[in-house]
Design an enzyme around this catalytic site. Structure first.
Site, mmCIF file in Angstrom:
data_model
loop_
_atom_site.group_PDB
_atom_site.id
_atom_site.type_symbol
_atom_site.label_atom_id
_atom_site.label_comp_id
_atom_site.label_asym_id
_atom_site.label_seq_id
_atom_site.Cartn_x
_atom_site.Cartn_y
_atom_site.Cartn_z
ATOM 1 C CG LEU A 168 6.610 33.783 6.072
ATOM 2 C CD1 LEU A 168 7.493 32.970 7.009
ATOM 3 C CD2 LEU A 168 7.304 33.943 4.714
ATOM 4 N N GLY A 169 2.878 34.603 8.417
ATOM 5 C CA GLY A 169 2.261 35.875 8.778
ATOM 6 C C GLY A 169 3.152 36.620 9.762
ATOM 7 C CB ILE A 171 3.423 34.379 14.635
ATOM 8 C CG1 ILE A 171 2.539 35.168 15.612
ATOM 9 C CG2 ILE A 171 4.217 33.302 15.391
ATOM 10 C CD1 ILE A 171 1.395 34.370 16.197
ATOM 11 C CB VAL A 246 3.500 28.769 18.672
ATOM 12 C CG1 VAL A 246 4.614 28.242 19.561
ATOM 13 C CG2 VAL A 246 4.038 29.169 17.305
ATOM 14 N NE ARG A 248 -6.547 29.613 18.595
ATOM 15 C CZ ARG A 248 -5.832 30.668 18.960
ATOM 16 N NH1 ARG A 248 -4.533 30.521 19.181
ATOM 17 N NH2 ARG A 248 -6.399 31.847 19.123
ATOM 18 C CD GLU A 277 -5.111 25.000 24.294
ATOM 19 O OE1 GLU A 277 -5.659 26.056 24.697
ATOM 20 O OE2 GLU A 277 -4.193 25.000 23.464
ATOM 21 C CG HIS A 295 -2.851 28.414 24.490
ATOM 22 N ND1 HIS A 295 -3.997 28.068 23.821
ATOM 23 C CD2 HIS A 295 -2.345 29.475 23.809
ATOM 24 C CE1 HIS A 295 -4.193 28.884 22.790
ATOM 25 N NE2 HIS A 295 -3.198 29.761 22.782
ATOM 26 C CB ALA A 297 3.231 31.377 23.058
#
Length: 331
Positions: A168-169, A171, A246, A248, A277, A295, A297
């Site tokens: 809950l940072g 983003i 969203v 890593r 990736e 990747h 977003a």
């Protein structure tokens, strides 16, 4: 330190900013600011990287970095004894040896909150797509199946769902705010309980999964979060549960997630990031309950403009002896 006004300086007299590998975003920064800074390009030199760095070891104070690479290791930092600032164009710091930076007194400036809204939009988009079968129904119509097969599978209502946010940072908070507007109930797991929110806090991510219809992964990748979403967590999420990532790729044990999806042990996934990736697991390609994104977003023109301004602002602040705009605290 360089003087605040660089307009009278040329070439070698400009403050030096080191780049180790080419990057389209770095080129964008340079195109608009080559009159302010001398951008040293290690990859363009005929010298091997180590020799190039040794040549400029006494003069380079700033290094531009990204998750594209290379990783900023203790070996690289050792070759740059005068380095004082590392500017990364990512919010995540998993490509940087943080302990070595701390030991050497190297400050880090990152993308901070720049990406938060765009990444949160993508997280919500992936969730909506998976639960309402948007991409799958698009293929259904394009392939002519609406005519030949008739009815399409039902989607799932968004409102009323229990959504567990992992991390809950910046983003995670934006994701929670958006999903509250859909009528979702927000739960969360984070390193610490957040005193400024009323959402139920679950210190154990497996317990969070067991109480959630959806898990949205928003945290950074660290040694502690690597494969944090393992088979036990996925099974706790359950056969109807959906996972959205969203953060890593390596936060989820990808092999276990693929098996859970193939076996129907979880309900679906919306993935913007992957462990290896640009390679995504081919087993997922045929699954209608999985939505994949490359990747992507943070990739909006508005985000790039804001990030360029932030990077340049950090460079200007450093060379003017002013506080950095987005310094990472306690790195």
């Amino acid at each position: 330190m360089a003087h605040n006004n660089h307009t009278h300086l040329h070439g070698q007299d400009l403050p030096k900013v080191l780049q180790l590998l080419p990057n389209p975003f770095f080129a964008l920064v340079e195109a608009n600011n080559s009159h302010k800074f001398h951008f040293l390009k290690a990859w363009a030199s005929p010298l091997p990287q180590d020799q190039f760095l040794e040549t400029h070891a006494g003069s380079v104070q700033v290094l531009l970095s990204s998750t594209i690479g290379p990783p900023i290791t203790a070996q690289i930092l050792h070759l740059l004894p005068s380095l004082k600032l590392l500017v990364t164009i990512s919010a995540g710091l998993d490509h940087i040896d943080l302990a070595e930076c701390r030991a050497r007194g190297v400050a880090i400036a990152n993308a901070s909150k720049i990406f938060a809204e765009d990444v949160a939009d993508m997280a919500v988009g992936l969730l909506l797509d998976v639960m309402r079968n948007i991409s799958a129904s698009d293929r259904f119509v394009r392939d002519g199946f609406w005519v030949s097969k008739g009815d399409f599978a039902l989607g799932s209502k968004i409102g009323g769902k229990q959504v567990g946010v992992v991390g809950l940072g910046n983003i995670g908070l934006e994701v929670a705010k958006r999903l509250e507007a859909f009528g979702c109930n927000i739960l969360y797991n984070s390193r610490k309980k957040k005193p400024f929110v009323s959402y139920p806090f679950f210190p154990d991510v497996c317990e969070l999964a067991a109480n959630s219809d959806v898990l949205v992964i928003c945290c950074g990748l660290t040694a502690q979060t690597h494969h944090m979403i393992n088979k036990k967590v996925l099974l706790a999420l359950g056969r109807e549960g959906v996972i959205v990532n969203v953060g890593r790729g390596a936060i989820i044990d990808e092999k276990e997630m693929v098996q859970c999806l193939v076996r129907g042990e979880i309900g679906g996934a919306g993935l913007d990031v992957f462990e290896n990736e640009p390679h995504a697991p081919k087993e997922l390609f045929a699954l209608d309950n999985v939505v994949l994104s490359p990747h992507h977003a943070v990739l909006t023109p508005e985000c790039f403009t804001a990030l360029r301004e932030l990077v340049v602002g950090n460079l200007e602040a450093f060379f003017s002896n002013k506080p950095l705009l987005s310094q990472v605290e306690n790195n």
